[in-house]
Design a protein around this motif. Structure first.
Motif, mmCIF file in Angstrom:
data_model
loop_
_atom_site.group_PDB
_atom_site.id
_atom_site.type_symbol
_atom_site.label_atom_id
_atom_site.label_comp_id
_atom_site.label_asym_id
_atom_site.label_seq_id
_atom_site.Cartn_x
_atom_site.Cartn_y
_atom_site.Cartn_z
ATOM 1 N N SER A 105 -4.006 -0.670 9.025
ATOM 2 C CA SER A 105 -2.750 -1.411 9.219
ATOM 3 C C SER A 105 -2.031 -1.656 7.906
ATOM 4 O O SER A 105 -2.641 -2.105 6.934
ATOM 5 N N ASP A 106 -0.755 -1.384 7.891
ATOM 6 C CA ASP A 106 0.057 -1.689 6.719
ATOM 7 C C ASP A 106 0.309 -3.193 6.602
ATOM 8 O O ASP A 106 0.720 -3.685 5.555
ATOM 9 N N HIS A 110 -2.591 -3.852 1.689
ATOM 10 C CA HIS A 110 -3.462 -3.107 0.754
ATOM 11 C C HIS A 110 -2.777 -2.910 -0.568
ATOM 12 O O HIS A 110 -1.653 -2.638 -0.701
#
Length: 110
Positions: A105-106, A110
């Motif tokens: 998942s963005d 990250h």
């Protein structure tokens, strides 16, 4: 400090607090009751720190999923509560869901 360390600590405290909640026997035993209340307060405060950085939905998904699995394991070990095949399979799916969120998942940042 990485907020995921804070989240991990919050989850660990919440799991201990939940075990103390069981040990409080419906708030009839003073020390486990006080420990559970203090633990939940501390865990929720730590969760608010995490939510300053991590989106609420992501933080709560990780919090609840890991908490469910760890609480079930503690209940199995400490309170001798049995886990059957469907319960174990369901927890496996929960772990898989957290991994999908964290790895792909963005929204995690990250």
């Amino acid at each position: 400090m990485n907020v995921y360390w804070i989240l991990g600590g919050a989850i660990a405290i919440e799991v201990v607090a939940t075990a103390l909640l069981k040990a409080s026997d419906g708030f009839t035993r003073l020390w486990p009751t006080l420990g559970a209340l203090a633990g939940f307060g501390t865990a929720l405060y730590a969760l608010t720190l995490v939510m300053r950085v991590v989106p609420t939905g992501i933080a709560y998904a990780i919090w609840s999923a890991v908490g469910i699995v760890l609480t079930s394991l503690v209940s199995w070990i400490v309170f001798k509560q049995r886990l059957d095949g469907p319960a174990i399979a369901g927890m496996g799916l929960i772990i898989l869901g957290v991994l999908v969120i964290h790895l792909f998942s963005d929204s995690v940042g990250h």
